[in-house]
Design an enzyme around this catalytic site. Sequence first.
Site, short mmCIF file in Angstrom:
data_model
loop_
_atom_site.label_atom_id
_atom_site.label_comp_id
_atom_site.label_asym_id
_atom_site.label_seq_id
_atom_site.Cartn_x
_atom_site.Cartn_y
_atom_site.Cartn_z
N CYS A 23 0.59 -1.28 0.07
CA CYS A 23 0.07 0.00 -0.04
C CYS A 23 1.11 1.14 -0.08
O CYS A 23 1.71 1.46 0.76
CB CYS A 23 -0.83 0.01 1.31
SG CYS A 23 -1.67 1.46 1.53
N LYS A 40 0.72 -18.23 37.48
CA LYS A 40 -0.19 -16.98 37.13
C LYS A 40 0.97 -15.82 37.03
O LYS A 40 1.64 -15.57 38.07
CB LYS A 40 -1.07 -16.47 38.21
CG LYS A 40 -1.94 -15.53 37.78
CD LYS A 40 -3.09 -15.21 38.95
CE LYS A 40 -3.84 -14.15 38.39
NZ LYS A 40 -3.58 -13.01 37.87
N GLU A 42 1.02 -12.96 28.11
CA GLU A 42 1.30 -12.11 29.33
C GLU A 42 2.59 -11.36 29.04
O GLU A 42 3.67 -12.01 28.52
CB GLU A 42 1.34 -12.85 30.48
CG GLU A 42 1.35 -11.90 31.65
CD GLU A 42 -0.18 -11.61 32.04
OE1 GLU A 42 -0.31 -10.92 33.14
OE2 GLU A 42 -1.26 -12.17 31.75
N LYS A 79 -7.01 -24.68 33.85
CA LYS A 79 -7.89 -24.51 32.39
C LYS A 79 -8.24 -26.12 32.29
O LYS A 79 -7.26 -26.86 32.13
CB LYS A 79 -6.92 -24.00 31.49
CG LYS A 79 -6.47 -22.59 31.85
CD LYS A 79 -5.65 -22.19 30.57
CE LYS A 79 -4.92 -20.78 30.85
NZ LYS A 79 -3.91 -20.20 29.95
#
Length: 1000
Positions: A25, A434, A486, A586
């Site tokens: 472009c 975590k 993360e 999970k």
Amino acid sequence: MSDEERSEEEKPFAVERAKTGRAKCKKCKCPIERDAIRVAKLVANPFSDGKMKAWHHLSCLFEVFAKQRASTKRIDDPEEDVSGWSELSDEDKATILRRIEEFENSSPFKTPKTKPVANRPPSGSKKRKATDVAATTDDISPEKKPKKAERSDSTSSDDASSSRKKTSEKRRKQKKTTKDDAFQEFQRVCRDIAKVDAYTDKTAVLRKMLVNGSEGDGFKSDVKLWCRMLLPGTAKRVYNLQSKQLVKLFSRLLLQSENEMLEHLEQGDVAETIRTFFERSAALKPAQRSVLTIQEVDEFLERLSCLTKEDEQVHHFRSIVPRCTAGDLKMIIRLIKHDLRINAGPKHILAAVHQDAYEAFQTSRDLDSVVERCLRGSWKSDEPSSSSSSLGPSPDVKIKLSLMTPVLPMLAEACKSVEMAMKKCPNGMLAEVKYDGERVQVHKKGNEFRYFSRSLKPVLPHKVNLFKNYIPEAFPDGDDLILDSEILMIDTTTGQPLPFGTLGVHKKAEFKDANACLFVFDCIYYNGDVLLHRSMMERRRILSKRITEIPNRIMLSEVKEVHKSQDLAEMIARVLKMGLEGLVLKDIRSKYEPGKRHWLKVKKDYLCDGAMADSADLVVLGAWYGTGNKGGIMSIFLMGCYDEDHDDWVTVTKVHTGHDDATLAMLQDQLDMVKIGKDPSKVPFWLRANKPMIPDFVARDPKKQPVWEITGAEFTNQGVHTADGISIRFPRVTRIRHDKDWSTATSLNSLRRLFKRSSESIDLGLLLPPSSECERESDDEQDSPRLERKSKSSSKRNDGSKSIKKNSSPSKLFRKSKDSVRSDSTERNNEENSLSGGEHAERAKFYAFVNGDYIEYTGAGIPLNWIEGRKPRDGLPPDAKPLSNLTINELKSKSVLKSTTVSLAPGFENGKEKEIRRLLKTLGAKVLNDRERFASAYVVHSCEEIPSSVVREFEDVAKAARHVSVSWLEATASTSQAQPAEQHAVQLVADYCSCPCLHR
């Protein structure tokens, strides 16, 4: 060449579907992907006398049009101006026509310096109408298609500007407005939605409007526009107008006192403030009745989003304010603030359009596209929703994921127990550390990258710009992808993650030896495959197969598959012992559901009904006005404690959750406060507060203020507070301590002690049964000094720390955290004597840093560890301190290895292993046992060459861990500086591979 071909060549624009995806472009310099619509401007060819095509993305071309002068050529009639137009599909034509219409209705133009005029052919010209542009090509026959109006350079700029205004006015008149278009009707619906509380009732109010319309004969306005107006936060318009800036603008416009308006603003509603002073103004009077349409308001807001200068904004507001009633202006301000005060979000609004609309919106975040797909049939006219039948069921409502458009992230709910986790994840789970960083959604489309935060806003460039150099290397075959990840800072020397908040620009000098690292934990799109409906285990396998990890830059998150409650409990215990934030759990068969909280997060303050959380009893020192529904009342409170050493009060945290509405109303009269309006000069002598923590109100006498129990995730050191920087993360009020006053509340000295042992005193007996592995691990230390026990009850001690009632089985307290270390060498008590040669049976009681070496001493001042050739003298140094005062922060700042985690590989002789352990201790490393080695940053081997079987024994160690020989440790000791691992990496022998590679 035929006349027709010559005519096509002479057109100033060209259009086609991109053939190869290689052309870039002209504006954004990014490749135009294959099969995408691309439009070219014909420009002068610098290499010949002819012209060449400068290709653009469709959206980029209209951005170019918006910035060019009004006299510069643009697309007026595609059939006349664009070669290749007749070869496009009807769908592509309709897309381009809609873009032209949207552009002409919203884009501002500068007055041209030249003098163009329209030489209109007398009879053959055909002017394009607004309704023609919005219609699909099914409704546009060649005979009806508009022809362009030719321009010349003979008229004045005033004529051109006037002509454009007249054209705009004419288009508005050509489009018939109905009562459903009235801005007054929009406000009525908002009031009706705000009056009802139930989710279904709010949806029903809007549904009735969209089906029946204002007059009961069917809805005759634009459903998409109504949805955009009802959900102003989804329009992606940025006005850069905060409440105080709006007050400043309208004080000029209405000729009202800015100070008086600011004082009224303290009630928390800038829209109400401006409405009030609009009614008082003599300069501008409100209109008697509302005449605005929602289309006019939408155009006004679109233009406002393009203005940044104060004078331009005032002038723009002046163009609409005289036509507004007081209610109109109030609603316009609320649209600007993206808060209609109707307590309704996308779920309420989109459910009125279609039962599946909200689910589709969660994935695509493209409101117009979702509403369009939800409406029955195709868009046949400029009023696609002119009948109630438009809102019927649509069979093609599907969840569609759009690359480069953010997807609502999947979230996690608080997990309060092991039992809850096993119930929520019956198929087994992936337990993932975590990470205490910032959530980032990465979109890659060819060479173009976009990064979105948890709230779907673009991430600040300085945090993510470098990743475009590493992601193609980490995913060599990943042309198009969407990653969930993360981002956090990694210490390149130790390999350890740094605390939350270290990504800021101002932190660069403080963390020079650190890199921003992207920990990837999920993938929802890969090379055209949408993975939303794949199981967690499938998505993880795809990630593991595709990723090539780049140490300290692009890493795969560390997970462990868990199926037994005992294994989960022990893993939680180990994580909390190490001072990490927690785990994310999970289900291995779970799908990726945008916006849903179907994952679980385990944190210390969630477990056992908050029994493990950090808390303190603090005094209310000040307060701020609330916002939104709590505007005009004190709803945010400054909490602090008494500093006995300096006889004044210090700040600890600000809290705004924990009180219900009734309690807040009571506190307005109960708290004895003095208003200071955040004025630093009015802060009383007894209060030490940094500027960001100066409140609207301060206590008249802090010794007469109530004491509240403040509970949070953990104690932190944020620096902004004056209690030695100590604060509480995610604070909330858990109870009002009527049984305490300022003298029995937590003092600064007590707070220091609480902060120091923040995660030392975790009663894992609440989490683990006595027979657990972690329990046995502690029981096996028969000869070691027992950890300091706490007798816990349901009451609280005077220092404000929370006590926990012990269960029937005696439990151990594991004391190890990122903020503090144990007061003695509990892990290897029997080793203490052997490391010092067995000369001294007495255990370590003091420590000191001698020329950078960490040395422990007995009570008699005899050193227990040292580096060969650098043994310190007997006797305590002047700066020796009790071992109970040692913190990991001090160890990180003063020792050579800065509390780096290290594991020892098998193969050391007994005497050599003891020597290595003593050396590591003196350098300030943290030596892990076999059960903890998954957290190792380094693995030290006894030789420089090892067989692959040894490496396989360390499959549970993080892939980023450095495998080094003893030479690394010896070089570090001799130079008193951590050495690069690459120069001392162990080499794999030939049974693994034949190449001379180094394993790191």
